[in-house]
Scaffold this motif. Structure first.
Motif, PDB file in Angstrom:
ATOM      1  N   TRP A 124      -1.318   0.538  -5.453  1.00  0.00           N
ATOM      2  CA  TRP A 124      -0.725  -0.712  -4.983  1.00  0.00           C
ATOM      3  C   TRP A 124       0.580  -0.945  -5.738  1.00  0.00           C
ATOM      4  N   GLU A 148      -6.777   3.795  -4.982  1.00  0.00           N
ATOM      5  CA  GLU A 148      -5.648   3.396  -4.155  1.00  0.00           C
ATOM      6  C   GLU A 148      -4.473   3.060  -5.069  1.00  0.00           C
ATOM      7  N   ALA A 169      -8.141   0.585  -8.040  1.00  0.00           N
ATOM      8  CA  ALA A 169      -6.722   0.692  -7.666  1.00  0.00           C
ATOM      9  C   ALA A 169      -5.873   0.803  -8.926  1.00  0.00           C
ATOM     10  N   VAL A 217      -1.497  -5.503   0.605  1.00  0.00           N
ATOM     11  CA  VAL A 217      -2.860  -5.678   0.088  1.00  0.00           C
ATOM     12  C   VAL A 217      -3.244  -7.150   0.190  1.00  0.00           C
ATOM     13  N   ARG A 224       0.841  -1.208   0.000  1.00  0.00           N
ATOM     14  CA  ARG A 224       0.000   0.000   0.000  1.00  0.00           C
ATOM     15  C   ARG A 224       0.875   1.257   0.000  1.00  0.00           C
TER      16      ARG A 224
END
Length: 600
Positions: free
Chosen positions: A124, A122, A83, A68, A32
């Motif tokens: 990743w 998000e 993501a 994750v 993350r």
């Protein structure tokens, strides 16, 4: 042979579910962004996967695992979670730890903080040391996980739903040497003699200062990333301009095998494995590729591209922007593209026609002449866009001659070839307009025939047939690494359509302007980025609808940021004079500190 290569691939490189399946099958864990921000703030080196599994991080006062989960990846594949997946290509600077000085970590955070500001998604990150189990792998499950990951490592770098961030430079000598002398700074690594994790000074680690572009596995990752055919998904985020590869062009398997003969491998027998894998990935991707968009190509890159293009059997759209090449090379490029039996759209923009030296003059005219010859016999091209390539009246006349023999082209845009005679440009437009009229007439005939047959079929079969969803939507949508809804549109476009993150050592400047009307929410997103980022130096927020709430967020961010030395906030009437003054004092202090640092 090419079909056989495609059939060998286990994971599809265009399907989100397939990427998620690989991550789960090989038990690969993504990192993350907030955890990386935490490590950078506290100058903590990246941990091994074994230790990272127990780590946590925090975002918006919510605590979560540093890695994750597979459940989240499955939700992403199903479309219920958003993501951006970034795969990092980097050198291992010691045998025990790839980034003991946290230098790579810093550049990684500088980049992903921009992506986090630009998108709601998000972020990743795949970074092998933390995403894969490292030496010593103590259980059968860890060993199996590592073996499965290495067997299909190309998936992380060649998939349509991931980005590649390349760190092509090593830690600079002054930073490396300073840490060598400072034995108080230690790196947690696996210590083989004791069989445990120990914090050791840099001088006790086994160094590897082989440059990135001389390492076999690094070059393989560059090539796996290049077969996507989209510059935006393959970014160099750190490197020296004169040493950095553009990394945008896929090499033919023969050219790659030749490159591997002189590349460095820790285990030399890895070279054969890498060559075979690159061959498989090359044929899987390029033989089925329909669209490419290459940017910022040097002359040597263009030469490689011409060699590779003959393998693009199903290419429909070719776009090239910001390129260099000799007249002979450009002619070869156009001839290869003209020989395609599928190509429908051609866009060539911003050629470097004036690089000095008489041998490179007239590249634009050569481009137009070669294209004029192609148009005499080509039966597939329908749309052409040319701009800022230095095409003059001579070249436009050659293009005009080819168009007079062509009835297929229905759209051509050369209005930005500013060196050409306007009268010739008008003639070009008239020919294309005549082609368009013919196409419309023929299309009406086809429509009438289809309509008549459809009505007849309805009468015979008692009603119309229902179209499939794929027919209604003109085929399935292509998977993309980028979400459709950005938070800050112009910043998202900046990240997608330029090779923006090549941060030169002597020019570490990224300027964020212009940015559309942001409001307080956009200002808060930028503030969150500035708390982590150390590469952005100037920010232009003139007339962006920012209020007191957004400005307070920027003020708090600047109290933690020592890099930004200019922030323009004029014509935001809701911001008080006191807050503006405090912001200006902070950026002026940063400016003075940077000046002293530069002098030193």
């Amino acid at each position: 042979q090419e079909k056989a290569q495609v059939e060998e691939a286990r994971y599809k490189l265009s399907d989100k579910a397939s990427l998620a399946a690989f991550l789960q099958d090989a038990d690969i864990r993504l990192i993350r962004a907030p955890y990386l921000f935490h490590l950078r703030r506290h100058n903590i080196p990246l941990p091994r996967r074994q230790e990272a599994e127990g780590e946590v991080c925090e975002k918006d006062s919510v605590q979560m695992s540093a890695l994750v989960t597979h459940s989240e990846v499955r939700k992403w594949a199903a479309g219920s979670k958003d993501a951006i997946i970034c795969s990092v290509s980097h050198a291992w600077e010691t045998r025990e730890h790839p980034d003991p000085c946290c230098f790579q970590l810093g550049h990684l955070v500088d980049t992903i903080s921009l992506y986090e500001a630009a998108y709601y998604s998000e972020i990743w990150v795949f970074y092998d040391y933390t995403s894969l189990y490292q030496f010593e792998r103590e259980t059968d499950a860890q060993r199996e996980s590592f073996a499965r990951a290495m067997g299909n490592m190309h998936v992380m770098y060649a998939h349509d739903c991931s980005l590649t961030l390349r760190i092509e430079g090593l830690t600079p000598p002054h930073i490396w040497n300073a840490m060598l002398k400072d034995e108080s700074r230690k790196v947690p690594v696996y210590h083989m003699p004791s069989g445990s994790l120990q914090a050791l000074p840099l001088k006790e680690l086994m160094h590897n200062r082989t440059p990135y572009l001389q390492r076999g596995w690094c070059l393989a990752e560059v090539q796996w990333s290049a077969v996507r055919g989209t510059t935006a998904q393959n970014q160099c985020i750190y490197g020296f301009y004169d040493e950095s590869s553009s990394g945008q062009v896929p090499l033919t398997p023969e050219a790659f095998a030749e490159q591997m003969r002189t590349s460095a491998f820790t285990h030399r027998n890895d070279a054969e494995t890498v060559v075979e894998l690159q061959k498989k990935v090359f044929f899987e991707r390029v033989t089925c590729c329909k669209e490419v968009f290459f940017e910022n190509l040097l002359e040597e890159d263009l030469e490689k591209l011409v060699e590779s293009l003959e393998h693009y059997k199903d290419l429909r759209s070719f776009k090239l922007k910001n390129w260099e090449g000799t007249p002979e090379l450009v002619a070869s490029l156009v001839q290869v593209l003209g020989a395609s039996t599928c190509l429908e759209e051609l866009c060539i923009m911003h050629g470097d026609n004036y690089r000095g030296g008489e041998e490179n003059q007239g590249t634009g005219n050569c481009l137009a002449k070669a294209l004029g010859e192609v148009l005499r016999h080509n039966c597939t091209l329908k749309k052409i866009t040319l701009g800022f390539n230095g095409i003059e009246t001579e070249g436009c006349k050659a293009l005009l001659a080819g168009l007079r023999r062509n009835k297929i082209i229905t759209e051509i845009n050369i209005r930005y070839e500013i060196d050409a005679d306007p009268e010739v440009l008008v003639k070009v437009e008239k020919i294309v307009a005549a082609n368009q009229a013919g196409v419309v007439q023929n299309a009406f005939k086809r429509f009438w025939n289809v309509f008549f047959k459809a009505r007849t079929a309805e009468t015979e079969n008692d009603g119309p047939k229902k179209a499939s969803a794929e027919t209604e939507n003109d085929g399935p949508k292509k998977a993309s690494a980028f979400p459709s809804e950005p938070r800050i549109k112009v910043l998202a476009e900046y990240l997608r359509h330029t090779n923006n993150q090549v941060i030169m050592l002597d020019q570490p400047v990224v300027s964020l302007h212009p940015i559309e009307d942001l409001g307080d929410a956009g200002a808060q997103a930028l503030a969150a980025m500035l708390r982590e980022n150390r590469s952005v130096e100037t920010v232009d927020l003139d007339y962006k609808g920012i209020g007191e709430l957004g400005c307070q967020a920027l003020l708090e961010a600047l109290r933690q940021n020592s890099r930004v030395w200019e922030m323009e906030l004029r014509r935001n009437p809701e911001i008080s004079d006191e807050v503006q003054k405090e912001i200006q004092e902070l950026v002026e202090a940063n400016k003075e500190a940077l000046r002293r640092q530069k002098e030193a």
